[in-house]
Design an enzyme around this catalytic site. Structure first.
Site, PDB file in Angstrom:
ATOM      1  CB  CYS A   1       0.586   7.999  10.665  1.00  0.00           C
ATOM      2  SG  CYS A   1       2.120   7.531  11.448  1.00  0.00           S
ATOM      3  CB  CYS A  40       6.970  -4.155   9.280  1.00  0.00           C
ATOM      4  SG  CYS A  40       8.224  -3.298  10.267  1.00  0.00           S
ATOM      5  CB  CYS A  62       5.688  -0.533  16.222  1.00  0.00           C
ATOM      6  SG  CYS A  62       7.444  -0.192  15.945  1.00  0.00           S
ATOM      7  CB  CYS A 102       3.336   7.806   2.565  1.00  0.00           C
ATOM      8  SG  CYS A 102       3.779   6.689   3.914  1.00  0.00           S
ATOM      9  CD  GLU A 156      -2.893  -1.157   2.358  1.00  0.00           C
ATOM     10  OE1 GLU A 156      -3.939  -1.790   2.188  1.00  0.00           O
ATOM     11  OE2 GLU A 156      -2.662  -0.483   3.390  1.00  0.00           O
ATOM     12  CB  CYS A 203       2.535  -0.009  13.362  1.00  0.00           C
ATOM     13  SG  CYS A 203       2.847   0.159  11.599  1.00  0.00           S
TER      14      CYS A 203
END
Length: 343
Positions: free
Chosen positions: A335, A114, A118, A107, A94, A121
């Site tokens: 974000c 990942c 975190c 972005c 994305e 996220c």
């Protein structure tokens, strides 16, 4: 796709000229092909000033490297666009485009998923599948420019993935995207966000390329930071702050400290005072990010009064601070909301 074929979009112009020599062709053909790539050629047949014999040869040993737009969403709130790009292995990444009056910012994602873990996220939920190649990072920008007809002026490496966990490909991407005969996006218009892999931050500094560095800080305390960000167990706050200072010394660029505000976790005035002590005297800016909703997580954003009280503490201590405006949240493009998918 034949795994032995090379992606031409991974090459700089000089590398493409050298590649032509390795397949028995004149080097000037490399410049011609490079030009076609950045004119948006999707196949070798589009390159009408290249002899058919060379086009056939290229088809045997290489491919251009093209992502497909699987889906495009547009925010009803602010016009932010989110692109879902289909990769050659059927995975989906994305990418988000934000069209401001003065600039177009994209972005971009750097990995399929990942592994940093975190807690706020969405990108980390299913872990890391693989790194993106330089051309896969680059082509997100190329395809958005083609789709919108607008030149991308600013880049943030803040999509899925940790750029410094894909360091070699990130390094090559930065070289490609800055090339004057390619996309020609200036280093000062590029921001790389990291969760704080201190040794790689230093390696990035040693390259002395003047991109902007953004560090995901999220707490001034090691124990609390480790709860929010498992990677912090390997790199204490002191190490990452020292790496930031080294980055500033090597590049003369201001560092941004990104701070996701989480209700009842890291949003107190005491936290704000500790941040002030931590970053005092550093050439920096603090970007406060009220967290966005991720359905698998139970974190909440603080009330506005807490957000602005936190900012006021920083400003009273002469620490430049802003509150990030959330864009694209209604399309999962804000974000912390980007994630990996599979077709």
């Amino acid at each position: 796709m034949n795994q032995n074929k090379v992606a031409l979009k991974n090459f700089t112009e000089e590398e493409l000229k050298e590649f032509m020599k390795t397949i028995g062709e004149k080097s000037f053909r490399g410049s011609q092909i490079y030009s076609w790539i950045y004119k948006g050629a999707k196949s070798f047949d589009d390159m009408n000033n290249i002899p058919k014999s060379l086009r056939d040869k290229l088809d045997e040993v290489s491919y251009i490297g093209n992502l497909e737009i699987e889906l495009k969403l547009e925010s009803k709130k602010d016009g932010t666009k989110k692109y879902l790009f289909l990769l050659n292995d059927e995975n989906i990444i994305e990418t988000v485009m934000m069209d401001y009056e003065s600039r177009v910012t994209v972005c971009i994602s750097n990995q399929v998923g990942c592994r940093m873990g975190c807690k706020f996220c969405a990108s980390t939920i299913d872990g890391l599948l693989r790194n993106l190649e330089p051309w896969e990072i680059l082509d997100q920008i190329i395809k958005i420019q083609e789709d919108t007809g607008k030149r991308v002026s600013n880049l943030v490496l803040m999509g899925s993935g940790e750029p410094l966990d894909n360091f070699e490909n990130t390094k090559k991407f930065l070289k490609l995207v800055n090339d004057k005969n390619g996309l020609n996006i200036g280093y000062r218009h590029i921001t790389l966000s990291t969760c704080g892999i201190a040794p790689k931050m230093r390696e990035l500094a040693d390259l002395e390329i003047p991109i902007n560095l953004a560090l995901s800080l999220h707490s001034p305390y090691d124990d609390k930071r480790q709860e929010i960000m498992p990677v912090a167990k390997a790199y204490p706050v002191k190490d990452i702050i020292d790496a930031c200072k080294y980055y500033i010394k090597k590049t003369n660029r201001r560092v941004t400290f990104e701070y996701s505000l989480i209700k009842g976790v890291n949003d107190s005035e005491k936290d704000a005072e500790a941040i002030c002590k931590l970053v005092k005297g550093i050439l920096c800016h603090v970007n406060l990010i009220p967290i966005n909703n991720v359905e698998e997580r139970d974190f909440e954003r603080p009330d506005k009064s807490y957000i602005y009280k936190f900012r006021d503490v920083l400003e009273k201590n002469n620490i430049p601070a802003t509150v990030r405006i959330s864009m694209g949240s209604d399309i999962g493009g804000a974000c912390g909301q980007l994630r990996r998918k599979h077709k």
